[in-house]
Design a protein around this motif. Sequence first.
Motif, PDB file in Angstrom:
ATOM      1  N   HIS A 114     -16.165 -20.848 -16.913  1.00 56.80           N
ATOM      2  CA  HIS A 114     -15.795 -19.504 -17.318  1.00 56.80           C
ATOM      3  C   HIS A 114     -15.639 -18.627 -16.083  1.00 56.80           C
ATOM      4  N   GLY A 115     -15.101 -17.435 -16.306  1.00 54.96           N
ATOM      5  CA  GLY A 115     -14.944 -16.565 -15.148  1.00 54.96           C
ATOM      6  C   GLY A 115     -14.437 -15.192 -15.487  1.00 54.96           C
ATOM      7  N   LEU A 116     -13.891 -14.559 -14.456  1.00 57.16           N
ATOM      8  CA  LEU A 116     -13.460 -13.169 -14.556  1.00 57.16           C
ATOM      9  C   LEU A 116     -12.147 -12.999 -13.807  1.00 57.16           C
ATOM     10  N   LEU A 117     -11.203 -12.296 -14.418  1.00 54.74           N
ATOM     11  CA  LEU A 117      -9.944 -11.935 -13.779  1.00 54.74           C
ATOM     12  C   LEU A 117     -10.009 -10.458 -13.410  1.00 54.74           C
ATOM     13  N   LEU A 118      -9.766 -10.159 -12.139  1.00 54.65           N
ATOM     14  CA  LEU A 118      -9.780  -8.772 -11.685  1.00 54.65           C
ATOM     15  C   LEU A 118      -8.402  -8.413 -11.143  1.00 54.65           C
ATOM     16  N   GLN A 119      -7.751  -7.475 -11.792  1.00 55.41           N
ATOM     17  CA  GLN A 119      -6.437  -7.023 -11.339  1.00 55.41           C
ATOM     18  C   GLN A 119      -6.614  -5.845 -10.381  1.00 55.41           C
ATOM     19  N   VAL A 120      -6.171  -6.035  -9.142  1.00 51.90           N
ATOM     20  CA  VAL A 120      -6.225  -4.983  -8.124  1.00 51.90           C
ATOM     21  C   VAL A 120      -4.822  -4.402  -7.978  1.00 51.90           C
ATOM     22  N   VAL A 121      -4.705  -3.093  -8.168  1.00 48.49           N
ATOM     23  CA  VAL A 121      -3.401  -2.444  -8.084  1.00 48.49           C
ATOM     24  C   VAL A 121      -3.473  -1.203  -7.212  1.00 48.49           C
ATOM     25  N   ASP A 122      -2.332  -0.815  -6.654  1.00 47.85           N
ATOM     26  CA  ASP A 122      -2.189   0.428  -5.912  1.00 47.85           C
ATOM     27  C   ASP A 122      -1.955   1.563  -6.906  1.00 47.85           C
ATOM     28  N   PRO A 123      -2.396   2.789  -6.591  1.00 46.37           N
ATOM     29  CA  PRO A 123      -2.161   3.905  -7.524  1.00 46.37           C
ATOM     30  C   PRO A 123      -0.695   4.075  -7.916  1.00 46.37           C
ATOM     31  N   ALA A 124       0.223   3.799  -6.997  1.00 46.39           N
ATOM     32  CA  ALA A 124       1.643   3.934  -7.315  1.00 46.39           C
ATOM     33  C   ALA A 124       2.081   2.937  -8.374  1.00 46.39           C
TER      34      ALA A 124
ATOM     35  N   ALA B  45       0.866  -1.183   0.000  1.00 50.24           N
ATOM     36  CA  ALA B  45       0.000   0.000   0.000  1.00 50.24           C
ATOM     37  C   ALA B  45       0.897   1.225   0.000  1.00 50.24           C
ATOM     38  N   SER B  46       0.707   2.121  -0.942  1.00 53.35           N
ATOM     39  CA  SER B  46       1.508   3.332  -0.994  1.00 53.35           C
ATOM     40  C   SER B  46       1.001   4.342   0.027  1.00 53.35           C
ATOM     41  N   ARG B  47       1.771   5.373   0.228  1.00 47.77           N
ATOM     42  CA  ARG B  47       1.432   6.388   1.239  1.00 47.77           C
ATOM     43  C   ARG B  47       0.068   7.016   0.932  1.00 47.77           C
ATOM     44  N   GLY B  48      -0.759   7.108   1.958  1.00 49.99           N
ATOM     45  CA  GLY B  48      -2.062   7.734   1.813  1.00 49.99           C
ATOM     46  C   GLY B  48      -3.187   6.780   1.481  1.00 49.99           C
ATOM     47  N   MET B  49      -2.874   5.518   1.174  1.00 54.02           N
ATOM     48  CA  MET B  49      -3.915   4.541   0.858  1.00 54.02           C
ATOM     49  C   MET B  49      -4.392   3.859   2.129  1.00 54.02           C
ATOM     50  N   ARG B  50      -5.693   3.834   2.344  1.00 60.73           N
ATOM     51  CA  ARG B  50      -6.243   3.197   3.538  1.00 60.73           C
ATOM     52  C   ARG B  50      -6.108   1.690   3.470  1.00 60.73           C
ATOM     53  N   ASP B  51      -6.391   1.129   2.283  1.00 60.84           N
ATOM     54  CA  ASP B  51      -6.360  -0.324   2.110  1.00 60.84           C
ATOM     55  C   ASP B  51      -5.143  -0.748   1.305  1.00 60.84           C
ATOM     56  N   SER B  52      -4.511  -1.829   1.735  1.00 58.84           N
ATOM     57  CA  SER B  52      -3.540  -2.498   0.877  1.00 58.84           C
ATOM     58  C   SER B  52      -4.310  -3.246  -0.202  1.00 58.84           C
TER      59      SER B  52
ATOM     60  N   THR C 161      -8.255   0.046  -9.093  1.00 54.42           N
ATOM     61  CA  THR C 161      -7.240   0.738  -8.301  1.00 54.42           C
ATOM     62  C   THR C 161      -7.789   0.986  -6.905  1.00 54.42           C
ATOM     63  N   THR C 162      -6.967   0.762  -5.876  1.00 52.21           N
ATOM     64  CA  THR C 162      -7.443   0.841  -4.495  1.00 52.21           C
ATOM     65  C   THR C 162      -7.866   2.244  -4.083  1.00 52.21           C
ATOM     66  N   SER C 163      -7.588   3.249  -4.904  1.00 48.47           N
ATOM     67  CA  SER C 163      -8.063   4.600  -4.602  1.00 48.47           C
ATOM     68  C   SER C 163      -9.541   4.766  -4.933  1.00 48.47           C
ATOM     69  N   ARG C 164     -10.098   3.808  -5.641  1.00 52.36           N
ATOM     70  CA  ARG C 164     -11.516   3.866  -6.004  1.00 52.36           C
ATOM     71  C   ARG C 164     -12.367   3.160  -4.949  1.00 52.36           C
ATOM     72  N   SER C 165     -13.679   3.245  -5.108  1.00 52.28           N
ATOM     73  CA  SER C 165     -14.611   2.725  -4.119  1.00 52.28           C
ATOM     74  C   SER C 165     -14.749   1.208  -4.208  1.00 52.28           C
ATOM     75  N   ALA C 166     -14.737   0.550  -3.045  1.00 56.39           N
ATOM     76  CA  ALA C 166     -14.964  -0.894  -3.004  1.00 56.39           C
ATOM     77  C   ALA C 166     -16.402  -1.228  -3.386  1.00 56.39           C
TER      78      ALA C 166
END
Length: 311
Positions: free
Chosen positions: A211-221, A111-118, A280-285
């Motif tokens: 079948h399915g879905l791949l979701l890539q979760v990334v930090d803004p940095a 988790a980069s600086r300022g991010m609440r969630d890793s 991106t973790t800066s967006r809403s869950a």
Amino acid sequence: MAAPAERATPEQLALRRADGESRTLAASLPRLVLEARRIAANVIHGLHGRRRAGSGESFWQYRRFASGEPAQNVDWRRSARDDHLYVREQEWEAAHTIWLWPDRSASMAFASRGMRDSKLERALIVTFALAELLVAGGERIGVPGLIPPSSSRNIIDKLAQAMLHDTAVRPSLPPAFVPSPLAEIVVIGDFWSPIGEIEAMLAGLSASGAHGLLLQVVDPAEESFPYSGRVEFVEPEAGSTITAGRAETWAGDYVTRLALHRDQIRAAAGRRGWMFSTHTTSRSAAELLLFLHASMTVNRAGRSTGIGAGA
């Protein structure tokens, strides 16, 4: 005189990291569970599961008879009430399972600086909330290698407890298993694995027809590479390091390689009829949860009509 310290093996280092991550997860789980329940409750309000017409025993709705349909489809008792012909539709009742895989490997702790969630915390929040939402809609939820499919109303607690007591070294990608042809699979992770490993995973999981879905979760940095000056980067899985003398000069190549890697994942997913998206973790869950629920509904509708998810 103290005895010289023994150098730890890579396996010992991995176990130590897993133990430390387990302690961190134990401390953060109560917040993650509460957040997941809050988001699921907000999203589930106004949703009515994923009910659809099909073969089954439970009555769903009446609809107008369409020209060209077989006459035996008409419900004559209902049609006798007015001047229109009606068909009695049953609710679709195939035994489906949704397999969820949240990547809990070392790279997800970033988790980069300022991010609440890793990345890990966001992945778990969304996994818990999605499981709650799907179980409320009558689905069965499982995590490969961790818990078998379950429609338990306390699914979040089951998931959290299983993860809390899982002491194995955690891989980035799901383990090999054979899902049923009707199963749906959601893989949530950062997908920094080599494209060859991702393609092999997709081939294995798709072999049965699932079948399915791949979701890539990334930090803004990880999106923008906002580094400058002398920076030491640590590879969290193996512990290796690389030092950039002027990190800002790496940004252009980094962004180009990131885009290429995503294009390769998207193409590999599309060839198998899977979906691929990023978050991106800066967006809403909550925004992500709504997207996942809607995407899975579209994906299943496409399969039932012969339209591939990658179309």
